[in-house]
Write a protein that holds these residues in place. Sequence first.
Motif, PDB file in Angstrom:
ATOM      1  N   VAL A 142       1.601  -0.314   2.310  1.00 29.38           N
ATOM      2  CA  VAL A 142       0.430  -0.670   3.122  1.00 29.38           C
ATOM      3  C   VAL A 142      -0.833  -0.024   2.554  1.00 29.38           C
ATOM      4  O   VAL A 142      -1.895  -0.657   2.488  1.00 29.38           O
ATOM      5  CB  VAL A 142       0.650  -0.252   4.588  1.00 29.38           C
ATOM      6  CG1 VAL A 142      -0.604  -0.530   5.410  1.00 29.38           C
ATOM      7  CG2 VAL A 142       1.834  -0.991   5.179  1.00 29.38           C
ATOM      8  N   LEU A 143      -0.733   1.243   2.143  1.00 24.43           N
ATOM      9  CA  LEU A 143      -1.913   1.919   1.581  1.00 24.43           C
ATOM     10  C   LEU A 143      -2.386   1.228   0.314  1.00 24.43           C
ATOM     11  O   LEU A 143      -3.599   1.033   0.117  1.00 24.43           O
ATOM     12  CB  LEU A 143      -1.576   3.380   1.293  1.00 24.43           C
ATOM     13  CG  LEU A 143      -2.707   4.212   0.681  1.00 24.43           C
ATOM     14  CD1 LEU A 143      -3.944   4.194   1.581  1.00 24.43           C
ATOM     15  CD2 LEU A 143      -2.251   5.641   0.429  1.00 24.43           C
ATOM     16  N   ALA A 144      -1.449   0.828  -0.555  1.00 25.67           N
ATOM     17  CA  ALA A 144      -1.827   0.109  -1.772  1.00 25.67           C
ATOM     18  C   ALA A 144      -2.492  -1.216  -1.436  1.00 25.67           C
ATOM     19  O   ALA A 144      -3.509  -1.592  -2.039  1.00 25.67           O
ATOM     20  CB  ALA A 144      -0.593  -0.116  -2.646  1.00 25.67           C
ATOM     21  N   LEU A 145      -1.951  -1.933  -0.440  1.00 27.56           N
ATOM     22  CA  LEU A 145      -2.555  -3.201  -0.018  1.00 27.56           C
ATOM     23  C   LEU A 145      -3.973  -2.994   0.491  1.00 27.56           C
ATOM     24  O   LEU A 145      -4.894  -3.747   0.128  1.00 27.56           O
ATOM     25  CB  LEU A 145      -1.687  -3.841   1.064  1.00 27.56           C
ATOM     26  CG  LEU A 145      -2.251  -5.113   1.721  1.00 27.56           C
ATOM     27  CD1 LEU A 145      -2.383  -6.230   0.694  1.00 27.56           C
ATOM     28  CD2 LEU A 145      -1.362  -5.558   2.886  1.00 27.56           C
ATOM     29  N   VAL A 146      -4.165  -1.970   1.309  1.00 26.49           N
ATOM     30  CA  VAL A 146      -5.497  -1.702   1.862  1.00 26.49           C
ATOM     31  C   VAL A 146      -6.483  -1.331   0.754  1.00 26.49           C
ATOM     32  O   VAL A 146      -7.640  -1.779   0.757  1.00 26.49           O
ATOM     33  CB  VAL A 146      -5.404  -0.583   2.924  1.00 26.49           C
ATOM     34  CG1 VAL A 146      -6.794  -0.106   3.336  1.00 26.49           C
ATOM     35  CG2 VAL A 146      -4.643  -1.077   4.146  1.00 26.49           C
ATOM     36  N   LEU A 147      -6.043  -0.540  -0.205  1.00 30.93           N
ATOM     37  CA  LEU A 147      -6.926  -0.149  -1.306  1.00 30.93           C
ATOM     38  C   LEU A 147      -7.307  -1.351  -2.165  1.00 30.93           C
ATOM     39  O   LEU A 147      -8.469  -1.488  -2.592  1.00 30.93           O
ATOM     40  CB  LEU A 147      -6.253   0.928  -2.159  1.00 30.93           C
ATOM     41  CG  LEU A 147      -6.078   2.298  -1.504  1.00 30.93           C
ATOM     42  CD1 LEU A 147      -5.267   3.221  -2.394  1.00 30.93           C
ATOM     43  CD2 LEU A 147      -7.435   2.925  -1.195  1.00 30.93           C
ATOM     44  N   VAL A 148      -6.337  -2.232  -2.431  1.00 34.69           N
ATOM     45  CA  VAL A 148      -6.632  -3.431  -3.228  1.00 34.69           C
ATOM     46  C   VAL A 148      -7.607  -4.334  -2.480  1.00 34.69           C
ATOM     47  O   VAL A 148      -8.527  -4.910  -3.088  1.00 34.69           O
ATOM     48  CB  VAL A 148      -5.321  -4.168  -3.567  1.00 34.69           C
ATOM     49  CG1 VAL A 148      -5.619  -5.533  -4.187  1.00 34.69           C
ATOM     50  CG2 VAL A 148      -4.481  -3.343  -4.521  1.00 34.69           C
ATOM     51  N   ILE A 149      -7.435  -4.464  -1.169  1.00 31.98           N
ATOM     52  CA  ILE A 149      -8.380  -5.257  -0.374  1.00 31.98           C
ATOM     53  C   ILE A 149      -9.768  -4.630  -0.402  1.00 31.98           C
ATOM     54  O   ILE A 149     -10.781  -5.332  -0.484  1.00 31.98           O
ATOM     55  CB  ILE A 149      -7.864  -5.381   1.073  1.00 31.98           C
ATOM     56  CG1 ILE A 149      -6.624  -6.283   1.116  1.00 31.98           C
ATOM     57  CG2 ILE A 149      -8.937  -5.945   1.993  1.00 31.98           C
ATOM     58  CD1 ILE A 149      -5.973  -6.340   2.481  1.00 31.98           C
ATOM     59  N   ALA A 150      -9.820  -3.298  -0.355  1.00 28.70           N
ATOM     60  CA  ALA A 150     -11.110  -2.611  -0.322  1.00 28.70           C
ATOM     61  C   ALA A 150     -11.934  -2.851  -1.588  1.00 28.70           C
ATOM     62  O   ALA A 150     -13.156  -2.973  -1.529  1.00 28.70           O
ATOM     63  CB  ALA A 150     -10.903  -1.114  -0.106  1.00 28.70           C
ATOM     64  N   VAL A 151     -11.256  -2.923  -2.745  1.00 24.14           N
ATOM     65  CA  VAL A 151     -11.991  -3.075  -4.010  1.00 24.14           C
ATOM     66  C   VAL A 151     -12.069  -4.536  -4.442  1.00 24.14           C
ATOM     67  O   VAL A 151     -12.575  -4.824  -5.540  1.00 24.14           O
ATOM     68  CB  VAL A 151     -11.336  -2.239  -5.137  1.00 24.14           C
ATOM     69  CG1 VAL A 151     -11.373  -0.752  -4.783  1.00 24.14           C
ATOM     70  CG2 VAL A 151      -9.893  -2.686  -5.382  1.00 24.14           C
ATOM     71  N   SER A 152     -11.586  -5.461  -3.625  1.00 25.63           N
ATOM     72  CA  SER A 152     -11.614  -6.875  -4.010  1.00 25.63           C
ATOM     73  C   SER A 152     -13.022  -7.424  -4.245  1.00 25.63           C
ATOM     74  O   SER A 152     -13.180  -8.340  -5.075  1.00 25.63           O
ATOM     75  CB  SER A 152     -10.889  -7.724  -2.961  1.00 25.63           C
ATOM     76  OG  SER A 152     -11.500  -7.591  -1.696  1.00 25.63           O
TER      77      SER A 152
END
Length: 341
Positions: free
Chosen positions: A32-42
């Motif tokens: 989940v943390l990796a998903l949130v980080l990837v969404i944040a830098v999209s």
Amino acid sequence: MPRALIILVGIAAAVVVLFGIREVASIAGPVVLALVLVIAVSPVRGWLRARRAPVWLQVAVPFLIVVLLLIGMFGILTISATQLASLLPKYTNQFERLLAEAERFAATHGISNDVLNKALQAFDPGRMLGLAQSLLGSLIGVLTALFLIVVLSLAMSLDAPTTARILSTGEGNRPHLVTALSVFAHKTRRYLIVSTVFGLISAILDVIALTLLDVPLPLLWGVLALIANYIPNIGFVISLVPPAILALLDGGVRTMLLVIAAYIVINVVTQSFILPKFLGDAVGLSTTMTFISLIVWTFVLGPLGAILAIPLSLLTRALLIDSDPSATWVRALVSGRIPRG
């Protein structure tokens, strides 16, 4: 089927799913943390795509931002935790002196020493030292999780362009689901960006205040304030307690009161008056649902669940509520807003 039976079956299924996630929390949390980080830098990837940058660059730049962020945070916490473990033993004498003064004050005002000892037991520097040593002992586990987060972030960054195209092609078959996922990504990104900006402002002001008050390890408490900013409702208290206790041991009651006053002024102004104006309806969760989300996700994923409570609740809302056009009243109940019309 009777509505009551549907509700009971839904609750039972939710309990089973939550306990199942809890059993694999060491994997689910980093995912989940990796998903949130990837969404944040999209947005960085979108900016590069708009300028016709090569695909490898669209993947590499956001991924490097995530890696540098994780390494920087991990490095600061590691160094600061080491300094804290070496610093705490010297406060044993100060704690004993404060305890003696408190006992004299209690005897003067007719307060039982048993009550006082129970109240001060939680502030024992020996316990704080044990906590710091436990934190250092768990750094190996954190390093393992960090490696997993980095690998997952790389995989998600590689798949991001393809995933975006797949979602866009699914608008004809599952328009509500695609729209709900897009809204989730937008709200999560806005929540993270705004919270990070104001968290950095609060953390910098906290560090300045702690430095002026000569409280040890101001950088560590600033990082703690930034991380706690993502924890709804109780994050401010979590970030305040450790520096306040250290200020009491290092500078006395006056320094502790000044630290508490500085934190209250800084955090109330930034998070209670300014932050809501910029965040607006980005979260889409009522105060009650936010607090319930904090309790549930902390129970399921531990401390990481507390930090990711809002994004996880937004994802749950997108999958179960926003994707269902007939769930208007549930959406209003969760968000605490009466639907228009």
